[in-house]
Scaffold this motif. Structure first.
Motif, PDB file in Angstrom:
ATOM      1  N   ALA A  52      10.082  30.632 -25.045  1.00 33.90           N
ATOM      2  CA  ALA A  52      10.883  31.782 -24.947  1.00 33.90           C
ATOM      3  C   ALA A  52      12.284  31.545 -24.055  1.00 33.90           C
ATOM      4  N   ARG A  53      11.917  30.843 -22.973  1.00 29.57           N
ATOM      5  CA  ARG A  53      13.260  30.622 -22.255  1.00 29.57           C
ATOM      6  C   ARG A  53      14.163  29.689 -23.022  1.00 29.57           C
ATOM      7  N   ASP A  54      13.757  28.399 -23.324  1.00 29.92           N
ATOM      8  CA  ASP A  54      14.517  27.565 -24.412  1.00 29.92           C
ATOM      9  C   ASP A  54      15.252  28.574 -25.417  1.00 29.92           C
ATOM     10  N   ALA A  55      14.504  29.438 -26.088  1.00 30.54           N
ATOM     11  CA  ALA A  55      15.291  30.372 -27.207  1.00 30.54           C
ATOM     12  C   ALA A  55      16.415  31.154 -26.682  1.00 30.54           C
ATOM     13  N   LEU A  56      16.189  31.717 -25.498  1.00 31.13           N
ATOM     14  CA  LEU A  56      17.354  32.432 -24.675  1.00 31.13           C
ATOM     15  C   LEU A  56      18.500  31.526 -24.353  1.00 31.13           C
ATOM     16  N   VAL A  57      18.105  30.471 -23.893  1.00 28.92           N
ATOM     17  CA  VAL A  57      19.356  29.558 -23.485  1.00 28.92           C
ATOM     18  C   VAL A  57      20.118  28.881 -24.675  1.00 28.92           C
ATOM     19  N   GLY A  58      19.252  28.820 -25.802  1.00 25.95           N
ATOM     20  CA  GLY A  58      19.976  28.494 -26.998  1.00 25.95           C
ATOM     21  C   GLY A  58      20.761  29.462 -27.637  1.00 25.95           C
ATOM     22  N   LEU A  59      20.255  30.909 -27.263  1.00 30.14           N
ATOM     23  CA  LEU A  59      21.083  31.954 -27.736  1.00 30.14           C
ATOM     24  C   LEU A  59      22.582  32.206 -26.968  1.00 30.14           C
ATOM     25  N   TRP A  60      22.376  31.639 -25.769  1.00 33.04           N
ATOM     26  CA  TRP A  60      23.778  31.578 -24.889  1.00 33.04           C
ATOM     27  C   TRP A  60      24.510  30.187 -25.125  1.00 33.04           C
ATOM     28  N   TRP A  61      23.980  29.319 -25.555  1.00 36.67           N
ATOM     29  CA  TRP A  61      24.876  28.392 -26.318  1.00 36.67           C
ATOM     30  C   TRP A  61      25.643  28.575 -27.139  1.00 36.67           C
ATOM     31  N   LYS A  62      25.005  29.489 -28.036  1.00 36.08           N
ATOM     32  CA  LYS A  62      25.700  29.774 -29.231  1.00 36.08           C
ATOM     33  C   LYS A  62      26.715  30.820 -28.911  1.00 36.08           C
ATOM     34  N   GLY A  63      26.572  31.736 -27.942  1.00 36.16           N
ATOM     35  CA  GLY A  63      27.309  32.884 -28.036  1.00 36.16           C
ATOM     36  C   GLY A  63      28.531  32.505 -26.534  1.00 36.16           C
ATOM     37  N   LYS A  64      27.915  32.249 -25.690  1.00 36.59           N
ATOM     38  CA  LYS A  64      28.880  31.871 -24.352  1.00 36.59           C
ATOM     39  C   LYS A  64      28.317  30.536 -23.589  1.00 36.59           C
ATOM     40  N   PRO A  65      28.831  29.342 -24.442  1.00 37.74           N
ATOM     41  CA  PRO A  65      28.084  28.066 -23.996  1.00 37.74           C
ATOM     42  C   PRO A  65      28.485  27.901 -22.447  1.00 37.74           C
ATOM     43  N   GLU A  66      29.621  28.265 -21.868  1.00 42.13           N
ATOM     44  CA  GLU A  66      30.063  27.900 -20.676  1.00 42.13           C
ATOM     45  C   GLU A  66      29.244  28.684 -19.700  1.00 42.13           C
ATOM     46  N   GLU A  67      28.166  29.579 -19.998  1.00 45.02           N
ATOM     47  CA  GLU A  67      27.237  30.227 -19.184  1.00 45.02           C
ATOM     48  C   GLU A  67      25.758  29.538 -19.428  1.00 45.02           C
ATOM     49  N   ALA A  68      25.471  28.905 -20.357  1.00 41.99           N
ATOM     50  CA  ALA A  68      24.285  28.615 -20.699  1.00 41.99           C
ATOM     51  C   ALA A  68      23.285  28.092 -19.709  1.00 41.99           C
ATOM     52  N   GLU A  69      24.031  26.965 -19.097  1.00 43.96           N
ATOM     53  CA  GLU A  69      23.126  26.271 -17.909  1.00 43.96           C
ATOM     54  C   GLU A  69      22.678  27.187 -17.021  1.00 43.96           C
ATOM     55  N   ALA A  70      23.812  28.029 -16.569  1.00 39.87           N
ATOM     56  CA  ALA A  70      23.743  29.073 -15.529  1.00 39.87           C
ATOM     57  C   ALA A  70      22.552  29.946 -15.891  1.00 39.87           C
ATOM     58  N   VAL A  71      22.454  30.330 -17.032  1.00 42.74           N
ATOM     59  CA  VAL A  71      21.465  31.319 -17.598  1.00 42.74           C
ATOM     60  C   VAL A  71      19.970  30.693 -17.372  1.00 42.74           C
ATOM     61  N   GLY A  72      20.163  29.397 -17.873  1.00 41.00           N
ATOM     62  CA  GLY A  72      18.739  28.848 -17.652  1.00 41.00           C
ATOM     63  C   GLY A  72      18.270  28.672 -16.251  1.00 41.00           C
ATOM     64  N   SER A  73      19.150  28.726 -15.293  1.00 40.63           N
ATOM     65  CA  SER A  73      18.649  28.501 -13.828  1.00 40.63           C
ATOM     66  C   SER A  73      18.278  29.901 -13.482  1.00 40.63           C
ATOM     67  N   GLU A  74      19.050  30.821 -14.002  1.00 39.43           N
ATOM     68  CA  GLU A  74      18.807  32.350 -13.703  1.00 39.43           C
ATOM     69  C   GLU A  74      17.507  32.660 -14.084  1.00 39.43           C
ATOM     70  N   LEU A  75      17.227  32.231 -15.246  1.00 41.05           N
ATOM     71  CA  LEU A  75      16.010  32.652 -15.764  1.00 41.05           C
ATOM     72  C   LEU A  75      14.650  31.927 -15.159  1.00 41.05           C
ATOM     73  N   ARG A  76      14.825  30.597 -14.609  1.00 41.28           N
ATOM     74  CA  ARG A  76      13.968  30.016 -13.946  1.00 41.28           C
ATOM     75  C   ARG A  76      13.473  30.956 -12.615  1.00 41.28           C
ATOM     76  N   ARG A  77      14.734  31.044 -11.873  1.00 38.82           N
ATOM     77  CA  ARG A  77      14.626  31.797 -10.564  1.00 38.82           C
ATOM     78  C   ARG A  77      13.885  33.254 -10.923  1.00 38.82           C
ATOM     79  N   ALA A  78      14.373  33.896 -11.990  1.00 41.42           N
ATOM     80  CA  ALA A  78      13.601  35.369 -12.143  1.00 41.42           C
ATOM     81  C   ALA A  78      12.093  35.115 -12.513  1.00 41.42           C
ATOM     82  N   ARG A  79      11.719  34.094 -13.274  1.00 42.85           N
ATOM     83  CA  ARG A  79      10.226  33.858 -13.514  1.00 42.85           C
ATOM     84  C   ARG A  79       9.753  33.820 -12.093  1.00 42.85           C
ATOM     85  N   SER A  80      10.116  33.223 -11.275  1.00 43.80           N
ATOM     86  CA  SER A  80       9.441  33.062  -9.790  1.00 43.80           C
ATOM     87  C   SER A  80       9.478  34.598  -9.063  1.00 43.80           C
TER      88      SER A  80
END
Length: 138
Positions: A24-52
């Motif tokens: 699920a996380r990978d799919a969301l990061v992929g969505l950001w790569w498509k829509g706002k690639p400059e934020e995709a890596e940060a979104v991946g990090s945010e998602l990891r922190r949010a899961r904790s």
């Protein structure tokens, strides 16, 4: 806010506590790569922190923390779709294909209510209202 945004925020936070979280996380990061690639890596990090945060909130029964994350991710999805409204179908696909399948039955029901998904079978008819429905017993 789009119904898909409301449902995606709810489903995302619930999926964070599931075993299928990585996909699920990978799919969301992929969505950001498509829509706002400059934020995709940060979104991946945010998602990891949010899961904790979600895992800790579930361990301690902190519903407020989960609700705050739902609101946060709804805003993130809304911002993404404001910049790239053409991605609404992609978000809907991530919701239906990646987030909802990761949920248990109770969380799936909550997302269905938020998304407004209704299914009819055989020759059934469905009548939906945009607001509260009330029926008199008379």
């Amino acid at each position: 806010m789009e119904p898909v945004v409301l449902a995606a925020g709810t489903a995302l936070v619930a999926a964070m506590a599931s075993n299928a979280w990585e996909a699920a996380r990978d799919a969301l990061v992929g969505l950001w790569w498509k829509g706002k690639p400059e934020e995709a890596e940060a979104v991946g990090s945010e998602l990891r922190r949010a899961r904790s945060v979600v895992l800790e909130a579930r361990r301690t029964n902190d519903a407020d923390a989960e609700q705050a994350l739902i609101v946060f991710w709804r805003m993130r999805f809304d911002q993404l779709l404001r910049k790239r409204p053409d991605l609404v179908g992609d978000l809907r696909g991530v919701l239906q294909d990646d987030l909802v399948p990761a949920l248990d039955a109770d969380d799936r029901d909550r997302v269905s209510v938020a998304f407004g998904r209704t299914e009819a079978h055989d020759h059934a008819r469905i009548y939906r209202a945009g607001r509260d429905r009330h029926a008199d017993g008379g």
